[in-house]
Scaffold this active site. Sequence first.
Site, PDB file in Angstrom:
ATOM      1  NE  ARG A 122     140.676 -28.772 -25.950  1.00 12.87           N
ATOM      2  CZ  ARG A 122     140.009 -29.361 -26.918  1.00 12.87           C
ATOM      3  NH1 ARG A 122     138.941 -28.794 -27.428  1.00 12.87           N
ATOM      4  NH2 ARG A 122     140.410 -30.525 -27.391  1.00 12.87           N
ATOM      5  CD  GLN A 127     147.529 -23.013 -28.599  1.00 10.12           C
ATOM      6  OE1 GLN A 127     148.576 -22.832 -29.220  1.00 10.12           O
ATOM      7  NE2 GLN A 127     146.436 -22.314 -28.841  1.00 10.12           N
ATOM      8  CG  ASP A 130     144.568 -29.897 -26.095  1.00  8.20           C
ATOM      9  OD1 ASP A 130     144.111 -31.013 -25.755  1.00  8.20           O
ATOM     10  OD2 ASP A 130     143.860 -28.964 -26.503  1.00  8.20           O
ATOM     11  CE1 TYR A 226     136.176 -30.487 -25.331  1.00 11.08           C
ATOM     12  CE2 TYR A 226     136.750 -29.128 -23.435  1.00 11.08           C
ATOM     13  CZ  TYR A 226     137.033 -30.179 -24.291  1.00 11.08           C
ATOM     14  OH  TYR A 226     138.164 -30.910 -24.104  1.00 11.08           O
TER      15      TYR A 226
END
Length: 377
Positions: A122, A127, A130, A226
């Site tokens: 990430r 991006q 993803d 996360y």
Amino acid sequence: MAVKVAVPRETRPGERRVALAPAALRQFEKLGVELLMQKGAGLESGFDDADYKGVTLVDSEEELLGQADVVLKVQPPTEKEVGMMREGTVVLGYMAPHEGDSRIKELCKRQITSLSMELVPRISRAQSIDALSSQGAISGYKAVLIAAERSPRFFPMLTTAAGTIRPSKVLVIGAGVAGLQAIATARRLGAQVSAYDVRSATAEQVESLGAKFVDTGVKAEGEGGYARELTAEEKKKQAEVLADYIAASHAVITTAAIPGRPAPKIIDKATVERMGRGAVIVDLAAETGGNCELTQAGKEVDHNGVLIVGPKNVPSSVAIHASEMYSRNLCNLLTLLIKDGELHLNWDDQVIADSCLTHGGEVKHGPTRERLEGEKS
């Protein structure tokens, strides 16, 4: 000779997405690859074979995989599919690196290079690759529609001749991509929205969408965007504050997940029993155990008038757009592998290195390798 990129039909029950949507064909064509596809692969997604202009259609999966240089998948390839591939084939798709050890061993045995969409780092330059984000946005959107459809209440405030209807109170737990899309969708439907995430940095994003951020005093920023796992004391503090918000909500959307681990339990049975009849919980973490103690994956549980919905593979229910978005993710990753019309794996590229699950007969993903080595000892 052009690199042959093959797309087989998805075989997992309930999977309606396809790894190549017609809308992405022009993007793939710019790479100069030869596209091959199993007949009927796009039907479940809403695409006819005739929609795939310039793509070579192949009758059988075995014939298709036997000539592929690169294979594009949605769900992880089965051991049978891996056995049909030539040694040295490159596979792009979801690889479920945290499970399916026999499949991963077969990938190594066949010298298959597998790049896992779950492992894409990430970082800013990744991006557009993803898939967790692209598909997560779909899940957040659809979760709110599920809640609105199951709820016996209107979501927006309505002023009618029969009186004023107050807006529904919606709580979104988890403000990642899925959570933020859920917030935006619930707001579009006119609900009064609150949201919570253990990452305090998300408060500004939540508020920018017009929702109220719930501050429990617990912060748990982790690596890679996360959340880290909470301590027992933090879980208790979080639960106490959240319980009051949950009990007062008409709909709750939960999205909290930790890669490779069971979903954190956030809503216990006692909290559900404090909710009013007609309240709805849509648990997007159902497939990894659920954020609610009463969640059952793939089922709807009625507990004292509160409905707990545990949907599975939500992006598949929006198959057309999910496939289009996922196809572009795959193409953007493939762009990094094609140089001058040939396959070139640049291991100095962080995106390629971090996304790799298997290569050259070895497991490249550290946690997966450690797990498999632990089984031997």
